[in-house]
Design a protein around this motif. Structure first.
Motif, PDB file in Angstrom:
ATOM      1  N   CYS A 121       0.876  -1.341   0.122  1.00  0.00           N
ATOM      2  CA  CYS A 121      -0.057   0.206   0.078  1.00  0.00           C
ATOM      3  C   CYS A 121       0.906   1.189   0.139  1.00  0.00           C
ATOM      4  O   CYS A 121       0.499   2.208  -0.549  1.00  0.00           O
ATOM      5  CB  CYS A 121      -0.953  -0.001   1.006  1.00  0.00           C
ATOM      6  N   THR A 122       2.158   1.246   0.545  1.00  0.00           N
ATOM      7  CA  THR A 122       2.796   2.469   0.780  1.00  0.00           C
ATOM      8  C   THR A 122       3.561   2.624  -0.660  1.00  0.00           C
ATOM      9  O   THR A 122       3.642   3.698  -1.197  1.00  0.00           O
ATOM     10  CB  THR A 122       3.967   2.060   1.916  1.00  0.00           C
ATOM     11  N   LEU A 123       3.975   1.386  -1.396  1.00  0.00           N
ATOM     12  CA  LEU A 123       4.505   1.473  -2.720  1.00  0.00           C
ATOM     13  C   LEU A 123       3.287   2.366  -3.594  1.00  0.00           C
ATOM     14  O   LEU A 123       3.775   2.875  -4.376  1.00  0.00           O
ATOM     15  CB  LEU A 123       4.910   0.178  -3.086  1.00  0.00           C
ATOM     16  N   TRP A 124       1.988   1.750  -3.700  1.00  0.00           N
ATOM     17  CA  TRP A 124       1.000   2.177  -4.351  1.00  0.00           C
ATOM     18  C   TRP A 124       0.759   3.769  -4.282  1.00  0.00           C
ATOM     19  O   TRP A 124       0.820   4.497  -5.183  1.00  0.00           O
ATOM     20  CB  TRP A 124      -0.303   1.424  -4.058  1.00  0.00           C
ATOM     21  N   ALA A 125       0.705   3.939  -3.036  1.00  0.00           N
ATOM     22  CA  ALA A 125       0.767   5.630  -2.500  1.00  0.00           C
ATOM     23  C   ALA A 125       1.886   6.157  -3.377  1.00  0.00           C
ATOM     24  O   ALA A 125       1.525   7.411  -3.909  1.00  0.00           O
ATOM     25  CB  ALA A 125       0.771   5.534  -1.243  1.00  0.00           C
ATOM     26  N   CYS A 126       3.050   5.597  -3.262  1.00  0.00           N
ATOM     27  CA  CYS A 126       4.095   6.363  -3.703  1.00  0.00           C
ATOM     28  C   CYS A 126       4.033   6.438  -5.231  1.00  0.00           C
ATOM     29  O   CYS A 126       4.351   7.693  -6.028  1.00  0.00           O
ATOM     30  CB  CYS A 126       5.425   5.545  -3.546  1.00  0.00           C
ATOM     31  N   LYS A 127       3.655   5.558  -6.033  1.00  0.00           N
ATOM     32  CA  LYS A 127       3.411   5.518  -7.413  1.00  0.00           C
ATOM     33  C   LYS A 127       2.225   6.314  -7.868  1.00  0.00           C
ATOM     34  O   LYS A 127       2.310   7.087  -8.793  1.00  0.00           O
ATOM     35  CB  LYS A 127       2.813   4.110  -8.012  1.00  0.00           C
ATOM     36  N   ARG A 128       1.236   6.694  -6.855  1.00  0.00           N
ATOM     37  CA  ARG A 128       0.368   7.520  -7.411  1.00  0.00           C
ATOM     38  C   ARG A 128       0.689   9.036  -6.940  1.00  0.00           C
ATOM     39  O   ARG A 128       0.253  10.075  -7.814  1.00  0.00           O
ATOM     40  CB  ARG A 128      -1.157   7.272  -6.477  1.00  0.00           C
ATOM     41  N   LEU A 129       1.347   9.088  -5.925  1.00  0.00           N
ATOM     42  CA  LEU A 129       1.641  10.562  -5.678  1.00  0.00           C
ATOM     43  C   LEU A 129       3.059  11.196  -6.424  1.00  0.00           C
ATOM     44  O   LEU A 129       3.150  12.376  -6.764  1.00  0.00           O
ATOM     45  CB  LEU A 129       1.981  10.662  -4.236  1.00  0.00           C
ATOM     46  N   MET A 130       3.950  10.211  -6.457  1.00  0.00           N
ATOM     47  CA  MET A 130       5.240  10.803  -7.215  1.00  0.00           C
ATOM     48  C   MET A 130       5.711   9.758  -8.269  1.00  0.00           C
ATOM     49  O   MET A 130       6.548   8.944  -8.150  1.00  0.00           O
ATOM     50  CB  MET A 130       6.293  10.780  -6.247  1.00  0.00           C
ATOM     51  N   PRO A 131       4.807   9.540  -9.421  1.00  0.00           N
ATOM     52  CA  PRO A 131       4.858   8.309 -10.288  1.00  0.00           C
ATOM     53  C   PRO A 131       6.358   8.544 -11.129  1.00  0.00           C
ATOM     54  O   PRO A 131       6.696   7.123 -11.585  1.00  0.00           O
ATOM     55  CB  PRO A 131       3.848   8.606 -11.463  1.00  0.00           C
ATOM     56  N   ASN A 132       6.901   9.647 -10.917  1.00  0.00           N
ATOM     57  CA  ASN A 132       8.260   9.744 -11.842  1.00  0.00           C
ATOM     58  C   ASN A 132       9.665   9.258 -11.050  1.00  0.00           C
ATOM     59  O   ASN A 132      10.539   9.344 -11.311  1.00  0.00           O
ATOM     60  CB  ASN A 132       8.623  11.181 -12.422  1.00  0.00           C
ATOM     61  N   ASN A 133       9.462   9.053  -9.875  1.00  0.00           N
ATOM     62  CA  ASN A 133      10.151   8.892  -8.846  1.00  0.00           C
ATOM     63  C   ASN A 133       9.782   8.084  -7.751  1.00  0.00           C
ATOM     64  O   ASN A 133      10.023   8.057  -6.491  1.00  0.00           O
ATOM     65  CB  ASN A 133      10.609  10.226  -8.081  1.00  0.00           C
ATOM     66  N   VAL A 134       9.511   6.961  -8.247  1.00  0.00           N
ATOM     67  CA  VAL A 134       8.942   5.731  -7.143  1.00  0.00           C
ATOM     68  C   VAL A 134       9.813   5.405  -6.266  1.00  0.00           C
ATOM     69  O   VAL A 134       9.617   5.128  -5.058  1.00  0.00           O
ATOM     70  CB  VAL A 134       8.064   4.785  -7.966  1.00  0.00           C
ATOM     71  N   LEU A 135      11.112   5.009  -6.872  1.00  0.00           N
ATOM     72  CA  LEU A 135      12.245   4.339  -5.869  1.00  0.00           C
ATOM     73  C   LEU A 135      12.794   5.277  -5.099  1.00  0.00           C
ATOM     74  O   LEU A 135      12.688   4.933  -3.570  1.00  0.00           O
ATOM     75  CB  LEU A 135      13.480   4.086  -6.878  1.00  0.00           C
ATOM     76  N   ALA A 136      12.770   6.633  -5.395  1.00  0.00           N
ATOM     77  CA  ALA A 136      13.445   7.549  -4.325  1.00  0.00           C
ATOM     78  C   ALA A 136      12.275   7.869  -3.445  1.00  0.00           C
ATOM     79  O   ALA A 136      12.454   7.895  -1.984  1.00  0.00           O
ATOM     80  CB  ALA A 136      13.638   8.983  -4.771  1.00  0.00           C
ATOM     81  N   ALA A 137      10.956   7.895  -3.740  1.00  0.00           N
ATOM     82  CA  ALA A 137       9.870   7.885  -2.707  1.00  0.00           C
ATOM     83  C   ALA A 137       9.812   6.827  -1.813  1.00  0.00           C
ATOM     84  O   ALA A 137       9.567   7.167  -0.488  1.00  0.00           O
ATOM     85  CB  ALA A 137       8.475   8.120  -3.482  1.00  0.00           C
TER      86      ALA A 137
END
Length: 368
Positions: A121-137
């Protein structure tokens, strides 16, 4: 199998290495380049899944805190034909999920599913909020203080709060996305009722307190209230009765736990970092972003509640109701907004390394 006592150290040093690698790549980038990012979701997903499975399959040992207690309740479920009654009445979704799992898999697989949900769920939230920098997020979240702890100790709270993070990522969208956020909020509350607090602050941020200036003013006022009235505020909240866990505010503390009483200036200093950044971005630089304002206000208002009960025993349990957003509130403006132009990468790297450095320091001094 790796001994339980080494898990925390392996986790922290693995995250440190990955953080240093990402920071070395971002350090010389300007804001525009960082915002455009790169498609690294696949790598972030692989790393997340590896961590979730590895931690989920951990030994059932005392070093992991409540892991033993969850395992004990799980075994009671295994021996029962119906879900075992517990004091978490009303959190039926968690109880029934545990019961269903106990009838079909061993406790290690159950822990793995919970951690996949928590990390996922944390990864999914990162993908939605910061899609161009998912790894850093995601590394911001993995390196946050308490993130590892809530994958092994406060399992249910960690899972519920990660669902709230995901709800936050939908809350500013269209009608369909808002409905999704509401459903996720319903799920979170029925996993752990205390998530009603950040969800209430989310609703206030969407409807009433849309300006960060108001949230920031309330946060400052909460410090004044706590300094002036101390435990009287804790007694008021404990008497509200919406959740039995509010009794922790007036229980006697175990001297062997992180439960120091008094006004915790050290953890107030830790808590204020995203707010200080928000003050600089929103008020000083006058940079506006609807999603960032929602994240920042929800965090600030939730943290204000903790400050008002900061003197109480076990107030750290309520600190997490804002701290679970900490990394996301830090990461979003650094990865999505133009704050420092050509120096964005350098400042981003310093903040990112500073956060994981704090986590490493706390692990070192606590001996975990």
């Amino acid at each position: 199998m790796i001994e339980a006592k080494y898990y925390s150290a392996i986790y922290i040093y693995a995250v440190i290495i990955m953080t240093v690698m990402v920071c070395s790549k971002l350090a010389n980038s300007n804001a525009r380049k960082i915002r455009s990012g790169e498609n690294n979701f696949g790598l972030a997903a692989i790393i997340t899944l590896i961590f979730a499975i590895w931690i989920g399959m951990r030994p059932v040992a005392g070093v992991f805190g409540d892991t033993i207690n969850y395992a004990h309740v799980y075994h009671l479920h295994e021996e029962s034909r119906t879900p075992v009654d517990s004091r978490e009445l009303g959190e039926w979704m968690w109880t029934n999920f545990m019961f269903y799992c106990s009838q079909n898999m061993d406790v290690s697989m159950f822990f793995t599913l919970v951690d996949i949900g928590y990390f996922g769920c944390t990864l999914w939230a990162c993908k939605r909020l910061m899609p161009n920098n998912v790894l850093a997020a995601m590394l911001f979240n993995l390196g946050a203080y308490s993130f590892f702890s809530y994958s092994t100790n406060g399992l249910r709270n960690g899972l519920a709060c990660s669902v709230v993070l995901l709800a936050l990522s939908f809350a500013n969208g269209n009608v369909r996305q808002k409905v999704t956020a509401a459903v996720l909020g319903f799920i979170a509350i029925n996993i752990h009722k205390t998530t009603a607090l950040p969800l209430l602050m989310l609703i206030l941020s969407l409807t009433c307190i849309r300006s960060f200036k108001w949230a920031y003013g309330f946060w400052l006022f909460s410090i004044l209230l706590s300094l002036l009235f101390g435990n009287a505020i804790s007694d008021i909240f404990a008497g509200l009765g919406f959740d039995d866990r509010l009794s922790y505010l007036t229980d006697e503390a175990d001297e062997n736990t992180f439960s120091s009483t008094g006004f915790r200036w050290d953890f107030l200093l830790y808590s204020m970092m995203p707010i200080v950044l928000g003050y600089y971005v929103v008020i000083k630089r006058n940079i506006t972003d609807k999603t960032y304002t929602l994240l920042l206000n929800t965090y600030t208002l939730s943290n204000a509640f903790w400050i008002m009960v900061i003197r109480a025993n076990y107030s750290n349990r309520f600190a997490y109701l804002s701290w679970f957003m900490y990394a996301m509130v830090l990461a979003y403006p650094l990865l999505r907004l133009d704050i420092w132009g050509p120096k964005q990468g350098k400042n981003l790297s310093l903040i990112m390394l500073g956060q994981i450095g704090f986590t490493w320091f706390m692990a070192a001094i606590l001996g975990k």
